[in-house]
Design an enzyme around this catalytic site. Structure first.
Site, short mmCIF file in Angstrom:
data_model
loop_
_atom_site.label_atom_id
_atom_site.label_comp_id
_atom_site.label_asym_id
_atom_site.label_seq_id
_atom_site.Cartn_x
_atom_site.Cartn_y
_atom_site.Cartn_z
CB THR A 57 -6.73 4.39 -8.80
OG1 THR A 57 -6.15 3.58 -10.11
CG2 THR A 57 -5.80 3.86 -7.73
CE1 TYR A 81 -2.51 7.28 -8.05
CE2 TYR A 81 -3.03 5.76 -9.57
CZ TYR A 81 -3.36 6.76 -9.03
OH TYR A 81 -4.77 7.31 -9.21
#
Ligand code: UDP
Length: 328
Positions: free
Chosen positions: A118, A142
């Site tokens: 990501t 995350y």
């Protein structure tokens, strides 16, 4: 001979689209999912194997049954806000599960690994256009957990010959143009599905998270890429590994940044309906702007995004939103 690809999280939003693309390219996608956030209805393109990545014996069984030529690893916790409130959940689940999966793959002799990473690994870099060489400085658990898995893949590459393609996604949006699969999360936290809910009257309004960022209209800027384009890149990444090419990182974005307000305006135009809005506070963990400046996927993989303009993404998502929602 059938070539199986183990798709973790194959019942989720991106994983289910990947299964469709793999099947269209002649592979057999084996969906490995614990169905905690995925949908049984979304497993349409190959066999389903229910299981949890924390369960190593179950993983070994599935590797032995199918002898996959590659793994595509989508299964993960992926909510920025939640990861700020509960970092241990993110570090424990994402990192431990990935380690289990990598070890199982290596021991089963499966050496090709495609990983869903990501742009959240970059953190907040004050409007810098991001590419594969940009330093990673995650600002939430995350992003931190995904960066750790990238590091893990490099280490297993060096020690065990595991070849990986790492894709750093920007904001994935849209739905399968045939509306066979689409995006539905519980709870939903993503901008476009929440906005479509507000338009459809399923929620009272969309809350804009922060209007005081140092951006052109004060709202956060993101680079949206169509899920069908994104998964096409995964099939190309798989072929890259099958051709014996070296481990590589690729950013997947459209290269165009849109503010939250611009996405709202585009949705208004696509649906021809008003979007009820409430101005809210910033969401902790959000970077002001995340935009890809990379051409590597196009130049090296031959990736050609076809549906990643904002109005196509929103109209595909809208079609799915109206036509087919999973039962729960
Ligand atoms: N956002 C928003 N309201 C919402 C959900 C998201 O204003 O209800 C904003 C969010 O702050 C971010 C952008 O929309 O700037 C995209 O957020 P999303 O959660 O869709 O993806 P993320 O960027 O977190 O991966």
């Amino acid at each position: 001979m059938q070539q199986h690809v183990l798709v973790t999280g194959g019942a989720g939003y991106i994983g289910s689209h990947a299964c469709k693309a793999l099947a269209a390219a002649g592979y057999v996608p084996v969906c490995f999912d614990n169905f905690s956030t995925g949908w049984k209805e979304a497993v349409k393109f190959g066999p389903a194997e229910e299981g949890d990545l924390a369960d190593r014996a179950r993983l070994d069984e599935v590797f032995a049954k199918y002898q996959p030529i590659a793994v595509m690893h989508f299964a993960a916790l992926s909510l920025v806000g939640e990861s700020m409130q509960n970092p241990s959940k993110y570090w424990r689940t994402n990192v431990n599960c990935a380690l289990n999966l990598i070890e199982a793959a290596v021991e089963a002799g499966c050496r090709n690994f495609v990983f869903s990473s990501t742009c959240a690994t970059y953190g907040d870099q004050d409007g810098v256009v991001l590419n594969e060489d940009t330093e990673q400085r995650p600002i939430n658990a995350y992003g931190g957990s995904k960066r750790a898995i990238e590091d893990m893949l490099r280490d297993f590459g060096a020690s065990h010959g595991l070849n990986s393609v790492i894709f750093r996604y920007f904001n994935v949006a849209g739905a399968d143009p045939d509306a066979e699969v689409g995006e539905q999360h519980i709870p939903e936290t993503h901008l476009i599905p929440l906005m479509l809910d507000a338009i459809a009257g399923k929620r009272p309004a969309l809350t804009v998270f922060g209007s005081d960022y140092a951006t052109r209209d004060g709202t956060c800027i993101r680079d949206y890429v169509h899920v069908s384009d994104l998964v096409d890149a995964h099939v190309l990444g798989l072929k890259w590994l099958e051709d014996g090419k070296p481990s590589r990182v690729f950013c997947l974005g459209s290269g165009n940044g849109f503010s939250v307000r611009e996405v709202i305006d585009a949705s208004r135009a696509v649906t021809n309906q008003d979007v009820p809005i409430v101005e809210g506070d910033r969401r902790p963990g959000d970077a002001a702007a995340l935009v890809s400046g990379s051409k590597r996927a196009t130049e090296e993989l031959g990736w050609q995004p076809k549906r990643s303009d904002l109005s196509t993404m929103i109209s595909d998502a809208w079609r799915w939103h109206q036509a087919a929602e999973y039962e729960y």
